[in-house]
Design a protein around this motif. Structure first.
Motif, PDB file in Angstrom:
ATOM      1  N   ARG A 286       0.830  -1.205   0.000  1.00 14.51           N
ATOM      2  CA  ARG A 286       0.000   0.000   0.000  1.00 14.51           C
ATOM      3  C   ARG A 286       0.867   1.260   0.000  1.00 14.51           C
ATOM      4  NH1 ARG A 286      -3.266   0.939  -2.321  1.00 14.51           N
ATOM      5  NH2 ARG A 286      -4.350   2.496  -1.082  1.00 14.51           N
ATOM      6  N   THR A 287       2.153   1.098   0.288  1.00 11.46           N
ATOM      7  CA  THR A 287       3.044   2.269   0.329  1.00 11.46           C
ATOM      8  C   THR A 287       3.631   2.606  -1.048  1.00 11.46           C
ATOM      9  OG1 THR A 287       4.878   0.787   0.839  1.00 11.46           O
ATOM     10  CG2 THR A 287       3.797   1.852   2.717  1.00 11.46           C
ATOM     11  N   LEU A 288       3.336   1.824  -2.066  1.00  5.85           N
ATOM     12  CA  LEU A 288       3.949   2.115  -3.374  1.00  5.85           C
ATOM     13  C   LEU A 288       3.600   3.535  -3.794  1.00  5.85           C
ATOM     14  CD1 LEU A 288       3.460  -0.969  -5.759  1.00  5.85           C
ATOM     15  CD2 LEU A 288       5.121  -0.614  -3.947  1.00  5.85           C
ATOM     16  N   PRO A 289       4.600   4.284  -4.280  1.00 10.69           N
ATOM     17  CA  PRO A 289       4.301   5.631  -4.774  1.00 10.69           C
ATOM     18  C   PRO A 289       3.350   5.531  -5.972  1.00 10.69           C
ATOM     19  CG  PRO A 289       6.681   5.200  -4.769  1.00 10.69           C
ATOM     20  CD  PRO A 289       6.015   3.921  -4.406  1.00 10.69           C
ATOM     21  N   ARG A 290       2.599   6.599  -6.208  1.00 10.91           N
ATOM     22  CA  ARG A 290       1.617   6.547  -7.294  1.00 10.91           C
ATOM     23  C   ARG A 290       2.277   6.295  -8.641  1.00 10.91           C
ATOM     24  NH1 ARG A 290      -3.014  10.558  -7.521  1.00 10.91           N
ATOM     25  NH2 ARG A 290      -3.809   8.831  -8.756  1.00 10.91           N
ATOM     26  N   ALA A 291       3.497   6.809  -8.796  1.00  4.84           N
ATOM     27  CA  ALA A 291       4.192   6.580 -10.069  1.00  4.84           C
ATOM     28  C   ALA A 291       4.419   5.090 -10.305  1.00  4.84           C
ATOM     29  CB  ALA A 291       5.530   7.320 -10.079  1.00  4.84           C
ATOM     30  N   ALA A 292       4.527   4.337  -9.223  1.00  3.04           N
ATOM     31  CA  ALA A 292       4.800   2.895  -9.364  1.00  3.04           C
ATOM     32  C   ALA A 292       3.517   2.072  -9.414  1.00  3.04           C
ATOM     33  CB  ALA A 292       5.674   2.414  -8.210  1.00  3.04           C
ATOM     34  N   ASN A 293       2.416   2.594  -8.858  1.00  2.00           N
ATOM     35  CA  ASN A 293       1.224   1.732  -8.834  1.00  2.00           C
ATOM     36  C   ASN A 293       0.154   2.144  -9.842  1.00  2.00           C
ATOM     37  OD1 ASN A 293      -0.326   3.768  -7.704  1.00  2.00           O
ATOM     38  ND2 ASN A 293      -0.506   2.826  -5.681  1.00  2.00           N
ATOM     39  N   THR A 294       0.482   3.105 -10.701  1.00  8.98           N
ATOM     40  CA  THR A 294      -0.512   3.579 -11.673  1.00  8.98           C
ATOM     41  C   THR A 294      -0.214   3.009 -13.057  1.00  8.98           C
ATOM     42  OG1 THR A 294      -0.695   5.634 -10.422  1.00  8.98           O
ATOM     43  CG2 THR A 294      -1.534   5.664 -12.690  1.00  8.98           C
ATOM     44  N   TYR A 295      -1.234   2.459 -13.696  1.00  6.07           N
ATOM     45  CA  TYR A 295      -1.108   2.015 -15.089  1.00  6.07           C
ATOM     46  C   TYR A 295      -1.439   3.193 -15.999  1.00  6.07           C
ATOM     47  CZ  TYR A 295      -1.140  -2.874 -13.528  1.00  6.07           C
ATOM     48  OH  TYR A 295      -0.841  -4.061 -12.934  1.00  6.07           O
ATOM     49  N   ALA A 296      -0.694   3.303 -17.087  1.00  5.52           N
ATOM     50  CA  ALA A 296      -0.933   4.419 -18.008  1.00  5.52           C
ATOM     51  C   ALA A 296      -2.073   4.084 -18.971  1.00  5.52           C
ATOM     52  CB  ALA A 296       0.352   4.739 -18.765  1.00  5.52           C
ATOM     53  N   ILE A 297      -3.279   4.017 -18.403  1.00  5.87           N
ATOM     54  CA  ILE A 297      -4.475   3.837 -19.241  1.00  5.87           C
ATOM     55  C   ILE A 297      -5.469   4.930 -18.845  1.00  5.87           C
ATOM     56  CG2 ILE A 297      -4.153   1.335 -19.475  1.00  5.87           C
ATOM     57  CD1 ILE A 297      -6.520   1.056 -17.446  1.00  5.87           C
ATOM     58  N   ASP A 298      -6.577   5.002 -19.518  1.00  5.45           N
ATOM     59  CA  ASP A 298      -7.625   5.992 -19.242  1.00  5.45           C
ATOM     60  C   ASP A 298      -7.870   6.080 -17.724  1.00  5.45           C
ATOM     61  OD1 ASP A 298     -10.346   6.899 -18.615  1.00  5.45           O
ATOM     62  OD2 ASP A 298     -10.592   6.979 -20.801  1.00  5.45           O
ATOM     63  N   ALA A 299      -7.563   7.231 -17.154  1.00  2.92           N
ATOM     64  CA  ALA A 299      -7.558   7.369 -15.700  1.00  2.92           C
ATOM     65  C   ALA A 299      -8.946   7.168 -15.093  1.00  2.92           C
ATOM     66  CB  ALA A 299      -6.999   8.739 -15.312  1.00  2.92           C
ATOM     67  N   LYS A 300      -9.962   7.648 -15.799  1.00  5.73           N
ATOM     68  CA  LYS A 300     -11.324   7.559 -15.259  1.00  5.73           C
ATOM     69  C   LYS A 300     -11.779   6.095 -15.213  1.00  5.73           C
ATOM     70  CE  LYS A 300     -15.713   9.958 -15.844  1.00  5.73           C
ATOM     71  NZ  LYS A 300     -16.486   8.990 -16.608  1.00  5.73           N
ATOM     72  N   LEU A 301     -11.516   5.409 -16.315  1.00  8.20           N
ATOM     73  CA  LEU A 301     -11.888   3.988 -16.394  1.00  8.20           C
ATOM     74  C   LEU A 301     -11.160   3.183 -15.307  1.00  8.20           C
ATOM     75  CD1 LEU A 301     -13.471   1.976 -18.340  1.00  8.20           C
ATOM     76  CD2 LEU A 301     -11.214   1.484 -19.299  1.00  8.20           C
ATOM     77  N   ALA A 302      -9.872   3.482 -15.164  1.00 10.82           N
ATOM     78  CA  ALA A 302      -9.074   2.766 -14.164  1.00 10.82           C
ATOM     79  C   ALA A 302      -9.650   2.991 -12.766  1.00 10.82           C
ATOM     80  CB  ALA A 302      -7.619   3.239 -14.219  1.00 10.82           C
ATOM     81  N   GLU A 303      -9.993   4.221 -12.461  1.00 16.00           N
ATOM     82  CA  GLU A 303     -10.549   4.561 -11.150  1.00 16.00           C
ATOM     83  C   GLU A 303     -11.866   3.820 -10.918  1.00 16.00           C
ATOM     84  OE1 GLU A 303      -9.280   6.317  -8.709  1.00 16.00           O
ATOM     85  OE2 GLU A 303     -11.087   6.172  -7.459  1.00 16.00           O
ATOM     86  N   GLU A 304     -12.719   3.841 -11.937  1.00 12.92           N
ATOM     87  CA  GLU A 304     -14.036   3.194 -11.802  1.00 12.92           C
ATOM     88  C   GLU A 304     -13.929   1.702 -11.519  1.00 12.92           C
ATOM     89  OE1 GLU A 304     -16.420   6.057 -14.888  1.00 12.92           O
ATOM     90  OE2 GLU A 304     -16.264   3.938 -15.389  1.00 12.92           O
ATOM     91  N   HIS A 305     -12.881   1.076 -12.066  1.00 13.41           N
ATOM     92  CA  HIS A 305     -12.792  -0.386 -11.940  1.00 13.41           C
ATOM     93  C   HIS A 305     -11.661  -0.845 -11.026  1.00 13.41           C
ATOM     94  CE1 HIS A 305     -15.925  -1.211 -14.902  1.00 13.41           C
ATOM     95  NE2 HIS A 305     -15.502  -0.100 -15.476  1.00 13.41           N
ATOM     96  N   GLY A 306     -11.110   0.082 -10.278  1.00  9.85           N
ATOM     97  CA  GLY A 306     -10.058  -0.300  -9.326  1.00  9.85           C
ATOM     98  C   GLY A 306      -8.789  -0.808  -9.993  1.00  9.85           C
ATOM     99  N   VAL A 307      -8.557  -0.350 -11.251  1.00  9.19           N
ATOM    100  CA  VAL A 307      -7.389  -0.844 -11.983  1.00  9.19           C
ATOM    101  C   VAL A 307      -6.138  -0.067 -11.562  1.00  9.19           C
ATOM    102  CG1 VAL A 307      -6.339  -1.155 -14.256  1.00  9.19           C
ATOM    103  CG2 VAL A 307      -8.782  -1.588 -13.948  1.00  9.19           C
ATOM    104  N   GLN A 308      -5.312  -0.703 -10.772  1.00 13.45           N
ATOM    105  CA  GLN A 308      -4.021  -0.144 -10.377  1.00 13.45           C
ATOM    106  C   GLN A 308      -3.159  -1.314  -9.925  1.00 13.45           C
ATOM    107  OE1 GLN A 308      -5.035   2.179  -6.572  1.00 13.45           O
ATOM    108  NE2 GLN A 308      -3.572   0.640  -5.882  1.00 13.45           N
ATOM    109  N   ARG A 309      -1.891  -1.047  -9.592  1.00 12.83           N
ATOM    110  CA  ARG A 309      -1.031  -2.128  -9.147  1.00 12.83           C
ATOM    111  C   ARG A 309      -1.175  -2.275  -7.640  1.00 12.83           C
ATOM    112  NH1 ARG A 309       3.962  -2.009  -9.897  1.00 12.83           N
ATOM    113  NH2 ARG A 309       3.991  -4.121 -10.673  1.00 12.83           N
ATOM    114  N   TYR A 310      -1.488  -3.483  -7.194  1.00 10.79           N
ATOM    115  CA  TYR A 310      -1.645  -3.746  -5.762  1.00 10.79           C
ATOM    116  C   TYR A 310      -0.462  -4.542  -5.199  1.00 10.79           C
ATOM    117  CZ  TYR A 310      -6.488  -2.307  -6.472  1.00 10.79           C
ATOM    118  OH  TYR A 310      -7.619  -1.590  -6.774  1.00 10.79           O
TER     119      TYR A 310
END
Ligand code: ADP
Length: 396
Positions: free
Chosen positions: A150-174
């Motif tokens: 949970r401590t990963l910086p956002r630069a490391a846990n964010t996928y470079a895809i449509d940000a809104k879609l990613a947010e809506e579906h919980g798409v990130q690196r866990y």
């Protein structure tokens, strides 16, 4: 004091009764093939080992059977003085960043996260519910595979895809295997007698599943698994990193369904996909015998590992320690040697003799003049879960 650790999977339940301070295992067992025509339970405790085969209808029957084993073979479970139950839970999403006392609200939250881990969270929850019913008077603690990351910086846990879609579906690196990476990172500092906050480390957890992490002063800053445990290193049956375009291509040109692709990436890829075997011992035998596809599989595996070591050295800026852990990491000296070969320029020198030595505990395998210390440190997820559960229970 004893903590019961439960790892409840889709068709099996692993359990261990652990004395959390010294780490002694008082009893352990495995209930397998739940829901199939013939189930199996193996159990061992101070009385000895026992095994039985019988139909095991569901998780409730499976866990009840395990509890009965304690009375059948030795002292009843209650006589061990179980003070807490620790449950492995795979996905804690964005909600859970540390071990958490199980309440009805926690169960609801874990259930909501099932869409992110459909194969894991539902059976994890079943285990929690059944164990709570069987042991209602002790605290139950959920320990999440994702929490350490949970401590990963956002630069490391964010996928470079449509940000809104990613947010809506919980798409990130866990990230996953967090309990192991956390435990090993602490063991490293303790073994070296250095404050955790001073140590920058790369941890390579190489088992059936495999993952790498970069840990800066005790804080995880990157890891190789992502939204699911598919990303990153080559694994026994999982692909690790691939071009996402491959999925589109296979969907279009091979007519594969989502189910087919899921099966491909999770079960027919990795070492097995490349050469037909997923067990590292078998792979090593095939490589020694000169099998070409096994040799390629091994080379792909090692190449990926080296890429992550290089990436995490740069992510950390200063690297102090590289640690190998889990089945392959702890037992396959040739993998360790090949993963770190020819890196003298980067300050990494493995000592061939120390690397070959077989030992159970943590050990140094780098040469005395290696700037980066290379270690083998056995992981112990059950003990880590037991300690986390005991610590929370003590605070109540
Ligand atoms: P899991 O991810 O299921 O917890 P483990 O950490 O137990 O897996 O690792 C299993 C892997 O470790 C298997 O591929 C197995 O072949 C490998 N392994 C275990 N012992 C050895 C050994 N002595 N030499 C090489 N590989 C080994």
């Amino acid at each position: 004091m004893a903590v019961l650790v439960i790892n409840s999977g889709s068709s099996s339940i692993k359990y261990q009764l652990v004395e959390p301070e010294a780490g002694d295992v008082l009893a352990s067992g495995l209930v397998e093939r739940i829901g199939e025509a013939e189930g199996r339970i193996t159990h061992s405790d101070r009385v000895g080992e026992s095994e039985s085969t019988e139909p095991i209808a569901d998780h409730r029957a499976g866990l009840q059977l395990a509890f009965d084993m304690f009375s059948r073979d030795g002292a009843a479970l209650a006589e061990f003085g179980v003070s807490a139950v620790g449950h492995r839970v795979v996905h804690g999403g964005k909600v859970f960043s540390k071990p958490t006392l199980v309440t009805d609200d926690v169960i609801t939250e874990v259930d909501k996260l099932s869409s992110l881990a459909p194969l894991h969270n539902p059976p994890n929850l079943l285990g929690i519910e059944v164990a709570r019913a069987l042991l209602p008077d002790v605290p139950h603690v959920a320990v999440f595979d994702t929490a350490f990351f949970r401590t990963l910086p956002r630069a490391a846990n964010t996928y470079a895809i449509d940000a809104k879609l990613a947010e809506e579906h919980g798409v990130q690196r866990y990230g996953f295997h967090g309990t192991s990476h956390h435990y090993v990172s602490e063991q490293v500092a303790e073994f070296l007698g250095r404050p955790l906050s001073d140590v920058n480390q790369i941890i390579l957890h190489l088992g059936n599943g495999a993952s790498a992490s970069a840990v800066q002063g005790g804080v995880a800053i990157d890891t190789s698994m992502g939204l699911t445990p598919l990303e990153g290193l080559v694994m026994g049956t999982r692909s690790g990193d691939i071009d996402p375009g491959i999925l589109l291509h296979l969907r279009r040109s091979a007519g594969m369904t989502v189910g087919d692709l899921d099966e491909l990436l999770n079960r027919r890829s990795g070492l097995r996909g490349l050469c037909g075997v997923n067990d590292f011992r078998e792979l090593s035998e095939l490589v020694s015998a000169g099998d070409q596809s096994a040799t390629l599989a091994y080379e792909v595996y090692v190449h990926r590992l080296r890429k992550y070591v290089g990436a995490y050295m740069v992510a950390l800026g200063r690297l102090d320690v590289i640690t190998f852990t889990a089945g392959v990491g702890e037992n396959a000296p040739h993998v360790r040697a090949d993963a770190l070969a020819d890196l003298e320029e980067l300050g990494i020198v493995v000592d061939p003799e120390s690397n070959q030595r077989r030992d159970k505990g943590p050990r140094i395998i780098s040469a005395p003049d290696s700037k980066v210390t290379v270690l083998v440190v056995p992981t112990n997820e059950e003990l880590a879960i037991a300690r986390a559960a005991a610590a929370l229970a003590n605070d109540l």
